[in-house]
Each structure stands twice: as C-alpha cells, then as structure tokens.
Design a protein around this motif. Structure first.
Motif, PDB file in Angstrom:
ATOM      1  N   GLU A 120       0.824  -1.061  -0.022  1.00  0.00           N
ATOM      2  CA  GLU A 120      -0.175   0.194  -0.044  1.00  0.00           C
ATOM      3  C   GLU A 120       0.801   1.216  -0.007  1.00  0.00           C
ATOM      4  OE1 GLU A 120      -2.676  -0.089   3.081  1.00  0.00           O
ATOM      5  OE2 GLU A 120      -3.876  -1.986   2.143  1.00  0.00           O
ATOM      6  N   LYS A 177      -5.003   1.195  -1.271  1.00  0.00           N
ATOM      7  CA  LYS A 177      -5.443   0.136  -0.597  1.00  0.00           C
ATOM      8  C   LYS A 177      -5.493  -1.132  -1.302  1.00  0.00           C
ATOM      9  CE  LYS A 177      -7.196  -1.040   3.405  1.00  0.00           C
ATOM     10  NZ  LYS A 177      -6.648  -0.910   4.759  1.00  0.00           N
ATOM     11  N   TYR A 178      -4.852  -2.210  -0.967  1.00  0.00           N
ATOM     12  CA  TYR A 178      -5.193  -3.434  -1.559  1.00  0.00           C
ATOM     13  C   TYR A 178      -5.198  -4.568  -0.765  1.00  0.00           C
ATOM     14  CZ  TYR A 178      -6.029  -6.124  -5.751  1.00  0.00           C
ATOM     15  OH  TYR A 178      -6.485  -6.837  -6.718  1.00  0.00           O
TER      16      TYR A 178
END
Length: 148
Positions: free
Chosen positions: A8, A42-43
């Motif tokens: 991120e 974001k992941y």
C-alpha cells in the motif's frame, strides 16, 4: 520482476519506452501504458472485507477485475484524475491525460463532479475537470486494440 511484492502507498511509474502489467493476488490484471503513474492506496483481499483503491495519476490503463468483483465489488475504487470508477465484474480502460474511460465488458459506474454515470459494454465517457463532455459508443476497433 515476477513475484515482486507491492505494498500500500507504492507508486508505479512507467517511462516513455516502457509499459507494465501487474497481476494482483486476486487475479485482477492492470496494464499501464508508457509515461503512466499509479498509486496503490489500498489493496486488501479478505472475503467480504476486501477493499481496493487505486489511483491513476497520469497516462493510460487497462484493467480486468479479478475476484474482488465477486467478493466485494462495492469496495473497489479506481480513481482516474477527477473520475472515480467502480466495477460490476468487468474490463475497462482509459487515459487520464485525455480524460476518457471505456467500458470494454460488463458495466462500470463512473463518478465525476458529484454525478454518477453507468457505462455499459461498448460505451466511452469523456470528462474534463469535474464535468462530463460526452458519452459515446465505442468503435469496434476499440475492443480489439487498447493502445497503451
């Protein structure tokens, strides 16, 4: 690099003579064209709690959504300048510099200037700053070749 770990807040930059294809853990595939910049805000892939937020700051992109479209598509956001794109199990492409987004398959929701537009397969939305310029049908050649 194969199996390179992205985190991120990482920023991916391509130069004039390069493009990159990223395959995320949920099989989402993102291709960035030359002179492009993408930030991974974001992941997180975690069932119904999955959340993805990517931001294309410049250049061109082509994205095919993976498992996120089944797990938590409402938590997927792709920002392209002043447009925000949400998925419904799909493939989309566009160009931040030229202000357009194409829906190649499925459907996408594009938010610009507080308004939301649903694009279906074969539609292109042109935008500038916080306004919509026009909505048009894609030419058949746009489905075969995405120039990145």
């Amino acid at each position: 690099h194969k199996n390179y770990e992205l985190l991120e807040n990482d920023i991916i930059l391509t130069k004039n003579n390069a493009k990159v294809q990223i395959k995320f853990i949920d099989n989402t595939t993102l291709t960035l064209g030359k002179n492009s910049t993408l930030q991974i805000n974001k992941y997180l892939i975690n069932g119904a709690n999955s959340k993805v937020n990517l931001k294309a700051k410049k250049g061109s992109y082509d994205l095919v959504s993976g498992e996120i479209s089944k797990l938590a598509r409402q938590n997927f956001t792709f920002q392209a300048n002043t447009a925000t794109i949400g998925i419904r199990g799909t493939r989309f492409s566009g160009d931040v510099n030229n202000g357009f987004v194409n829906c190649i398959s499925g459907e996408i929701e594009v938010g610009v200037g507080g308004k939301k537009y649903n694009l279906k397969k074969g539609e292109r939305l042109h935008y500038k700053n916080l306004g919509i310029i026009k909505l048009e049908k894609l030419k058949p050649s746009s489905f075969n070749v995405i120039k990145l």
